[in-house]
Design an enzyme around this catalytic site. Structure first.
Site, PDB file in Angstrom:
ATOM      1  N   CYS A 117     -32.151  29.874  48.389  1.00 37.68           N
ATOM      2  CA  CYS A 117     -31.821  31.285  48.656  1.00 37.68           C
ATOM      3  C   CYS A 117     -33.062  32.150  48.844  1.00 37.68           C
ATOM      4  CB  CYS A 117     -30.975  31.853  47.531  1.00 37.68           C
ATOM      5  SG  CYS A 117     -29.411  31.008  47.350  1.00 37.68           S
ATOM      6  N   HIS A 259     -31.847  39.429  46.753  1.00 37.07           N
ATOM      7  CA  HIS A 259     -30.923  38.396  47.225  1.00 37.07           C
ATOM      8  C   HIS A 259     -29.498  38.743  46.813  1.00 37.07           C
ATOM      9  CE1 HIS A 259     -28.950  34.729  48.065  1.00 37.07           C
ATOM     10  NE2 HIS A 259     -28.939  34.280  46.824  1.00 37.07           N
ATOM     11  N   ASN A 289     -22.453  35.205  48.640  1.00 30.00           N
ATOM     12  CA  ASN A 289     -23.838  34.720  48.623  1.00 30.00           C
ATOM     13  C   ASN A 289     -24.035  33.811  49.837  1.00 30.00           C
ATOM     14  OD1 ASN A 289     -26.232  33.379  48.163  1.00 30.00           O
ATOM     15  ND2 ASN A 289     -25.817  32.909  46.019  1.00 30.00           N
TER      16      ASN A 289
HETATM   17  N1  ACO Z   1     -12.198  32.553  38.109  1.00 32.71           N
HETATM   18  C1  ACO Z   1     -11.770  32.733  36.852  1.00 32.71           C
HETATM   19  N2  ACO Z   1     -12.451  32.281  35.789  1.00 32.71           N
HETATM   20  C2  ACO Z   1     -13.606  31.649  36.006  1.00 32.71           C
HETATM   21  C3  ACO Z   1     -14.106  31.423  37.293  1.00 32.71           C
HETATM   22  C4  ACO Z   1     -13.341  31.908  38.369  1.00 32.71           C
HETATM   23  N3  ACO Z   1     -13.738  31.765  39.658  1.00 32.71           N
HETATM   24  N4  ACO Z   1     -15.278  30.774  37.196  1.00 32.71           N
HETATM   25  C5  ACO Z   1     -15.528  30.594  35.904  1.00 32.71           C
HETATM   26  N5  ACO Z   1     -14.498  31.105  35.166  1.00 32.71           N
HETATM   27  C6  ACO Z   1     -14.339  31.133  33.720  1.00 32.71           C
HETATM   28  C7  ACO Z   1     -15.154  30.062  33.036  1.00 32.71           C
HETATM   29  O1  ACO Z   1     -14.460  28.833  33.015  1.00 32.71           O
HETATM   30  C8  ACO Z   1     -15.316  30.653  31.651  1.00 32.71           C
HETATM   31  O2  ACO Z   1     -14.129  30.422  30.942  1.00 32.71           O
HETATM   32  P1  ACO Z   1     -14.183  30.046  29.361  1.00 32.71           P
HETATM   33  O3  ACO Z   1     -14.810  31.254  28.708  1.00 32.71           O
HETATM   34  O4  ACO Z   1     -12.744  29.848  29.038  1.00 32.71           O
HETATM   35  O5  ACO Z   1     -15.028  28.823  29.285  1.00 32.71           O
HETATM   36  C9  ACO Z   1     -15.383  32.156  31.915  1.00 32.71           C
HETATM   37  O6  ACO Z   1     -14.848  32.360  33.232  1.00 32.71           O
HETATM   38  C10 ACO Z   1     -16.794  32.706  31.878  1.00 32.71           C
HETATM   39  O7  ACO Z   1     -17.640  31.880  32.654  1.00 32.71           O
HETATM   40  P2  ACO Z   1     -19.170  32.147  32.780  1.00 32.71           P
HETATM   41  O8  ACO Z   1     -19.780  31.064  33.608  1.00 32.71           O
HETATM   42  O9  ACO Z   1     -19.741  32.422  31.428  1.00 32.71           O
HETATM   43  O10 ACO Z   1     -19.142  33.521  33.620  1.00 32.71           O
HETATM   44  P3  ACO Z   1     -20.354  34.461  33.972  1.00 32.71           P
HETATM   45  O11 ACO Z   1     -20.021  35.833  33.526  1.00 32.71           O
HETATM   46  O12 ACO Z   1     -21.676  33.870  33.561  1.00 32.71           O
HETATM   47  O13 ACO Z   1     -20.320  34.468  35.549  1.00 32.71           O
HETATM   48  C11 ACO Z   1     -21.371  33.471  37.486  1.00 32.71           C
HETATM   49  C12 ACO Z   1     -20.462  33.248  36.281  1.00 32.71           C
HETATM   50  C13 ACO Z   1     -20.723  34.517  38.376  1.00 32.71           C
HETATM   51  C14 ACO Z   1     -21.507  32.162  38.243  1.00 32.71           C
HETATM   52  C15 ACO Z   1     -22.744  33.988  37.025  1.00 32.71           C
HETATM   53  O14 ACO Z   1     -23.264  33.160  36.031  1.00 32.71           O
HETATM   54  C16 ACO Z   1     -23.742  34.063  38.164  1.00 32.71           C
HETATM   55  O15 ACO Z   1     -23.623  34.877  39.062  1.00 32.71           O
HETATM   56  N6  ACO Z   1     -24.789  33.248  38.112  1.00 32.71           N
HETATM   57  C17 ACO Z   1     -25.827  33.265  39.147  1.00 32.71           C
HETATM   58  C18 ACO Z   1     -25.380  32.678  40.446  1.00 32.71           C
HETATM   59  C19 ACO Z   1     -26.473  32.897  41.464  1.00 32.71           C
HETATM   60  O16 ACO Z   1     -27.144  33.900  41.480  1.00 32.71           O
HETATM   61  N7  ACO Z   1     -26.708  31.988  42.339  1.00 32.71           N
HETATM   62  C20 ACO Z   1     -27.809  32.278  43.274  1.00 32.71           C
HETATM   63  C21 ACO Z   1     -28.542  31.221  43.669  1.00 32.71           C
HETATM   64  S1  ACO Z   1     -27.568  30.184  44.663  1.00 32.71           S
HETATM   65  C22 ACO Z   1     -28.641  29.243  45.572  1.00 32.71           C
HETATM   66  O17 ACO Z   1     -29.838  29.251  45.441  1.00 32.71           O
HETATM   67  C23 ACO Z   1     -28.002  28.280  46.531  1.00 32.71           C
END
Ligand code: ACO
Length: 338
Positions: A117, A259, A289
């Site tokens: 990214c 990003h 993204n």
């Molecule tokens: N819908 C509903 N629930 C979900 C989903 C979904 N799509 N995805 C995960 N959950 C659930 C999980 O299972 C978890 O449930 P649990 O508490 O029962 O275990 C709960 O939601 C919380 O999950 P977390 O992973 O803790 O959620 P978080 O608030 O951290 O958000 C996210 C997740 C959006 C992926 C976040 O961590 C994020 O944005 N990370 C960075 C991603 C990024 O920036 N990528 C960029 C680089 S990509 C590249 O280089 C190719």
């Protein structure tokens, strides 16, 4: 500004977006998720998805052609084509070479650049270095990604995040102050975190076999929480480093484009830098993204919306797999109406 060499000015932008829209409500029918969860945790409402005839190359070509048109240049005037992508058309030859041929950029060199990214920020840095060294006068920099082809559509934790698209910039040697300049670029990596964001198979470590396909090793895997924490710190710190080298202060910035991965990450970067509200641009609500395409898509939209005007100072920061990240400070000079 030019220390004896020409400035590296952005003189054209172009984008390509597939017409097909996949909304959060569409995703509700595919995996156990909700529009509310996706919007609240990421800020994304919809993303574009490539149809079968749309590939990393076709999108890169269209975006490149549009950038060339805005810069009012002919294909033969391009010295170098760089395509930042993590999903090239083929493992080899490079997507950039396919674009070079399709455009008729008969005098250009071409190569792909893989920094996930952060690819577009890295490619801007390379283009700037080629121009400052005198090795090139016109560089076509493209970010193009077909994320939908490497996402596991049964994994709700990743499939809701990504979208497809391409964006391109012409970076051109210029002695005209009004044309603007890529002032400084800071690039960093921490490969010890490679497993946090990875497509494990399809390369030399795990060549494609029936087993790798069965085990879904060709899909993107992500440790979201680790990526989140690292992205905020990394994009804020390199922005400060690039600013320092530009002899500018945070208060000089008119706009920040980070990003477009997650609006909470973008808000946290803004907070860490203590930037005023409203200075960070976001369009991820519409596209999700798009990896290395996210920065040029945001530059293009910000300019079309009148948020990016001649003479403004802009910070651009990228972060992705590797981990790799970087930031650049740009004095904006492009006015699409000229
Ligand atoms: N819908 C509903 N629930 C979900 C989903 C979904 N799509 N995805 C995960 N959950 C659930 C999980 O299972 C978890 O449930 P649990 O508490 O029962 O275990 C709960 O939601 C919380 O999950 P977390 O992973 O803790 O959620 P978080 O608030 O951290 O958000 C996210 C997740 C959006 C992926 C976040 O961590 C994020 O944005 N990370 C960075 C991603 C990024 O920036 N990528 C960029 C680089 S990509 C590249 O280089 C190719």
């Amino acid at each position: 500004m030019n220390k004896g060499h020409p400035a590296a000015a952005i003189t054209g932008l172009g984008i390509y977006l597939p017409a097909k829209i996949l909304s959060n409500h569409d995703l509700e029918k595919m995996v156990d998720t909700s529009d509310e969860w996706i919007k609240q945790r990421t800020g994304i409402s919809q993303r574009r998805i490539a149809e079968s005839h749309e590939t990393t190359f076709t999108m890169a070509y269209e975006a490149g052609k549009n950038a060339l048109k805005m810069a009012k240049l002919r294909p033969e005037e391009i010295d170098l084509v760089i395509c930042a992508t993590l999903i090239p058309e083929h493992p080899f030859p490079s997507t950039a070479s396919l674009v070079q041929a399709a455009l008729g950029a008969t005098k250009a060199g071409a190569f792909d650049l893989e920094a996930a990214c952060a690819g577009f920020v890295y490619a801007l840095g390379v283009a700037r270095a080629f121009i400052h060294s005198g090795m090139a006068r016109v560089v076509l920099v493209i970010g193009s990604e077909t994320m939908s082809r490497v996402v596991d559509w049964e994994d709700r934790s990743t499939c809701v995040l990504f979208g497809d698209g391409a964006g391109a910039a012409i970076v051109q040697a210029s002695f005209d102050e009004k044309a603007g300049a890529i002032l400084e670029v800071a690039l960093k990596s921490d490969g010890s975190k490679a497993d946090c964001l990875i497509i494990p198979a399809g390369g030399s470590r795990y060549p494609t076999t029936e087993n790798t396909v069965r085990d879904k090793l060709h899909f993107l895997r992500m440790n979201g929480a680790e990526v989140f924490k690292a992205a905020v710190r990394a994009m804020a710190d390199t922005t400060l480093e690039a600013l320092k080298h530009s002899d500018l202060q945070l208060s000089d910035l008119n706009l920040m484009i980070a990003h477009q991965a997650n609006s909470r990450i973008i808000d946290a970067v803004q907070k860490r830098l203590e930037l005023p509200d409203g200075i960070s641009y976001q369009n991820l609500e519409r596209y999700g993204n798009t990896s290395s395409a996210s920065i040029p898509l945001a530059l293009y939209d910000a300019m079309q919306e009148g948020r990016l005007k001649q003479g403004m100072y802009l910070a651009v920061a990228g972060f992705g797999g590797g981990f790799s990240w970087g930031a650049t400070i740009i004095k904006w000079g492009l006015n699409p109406e000229n």
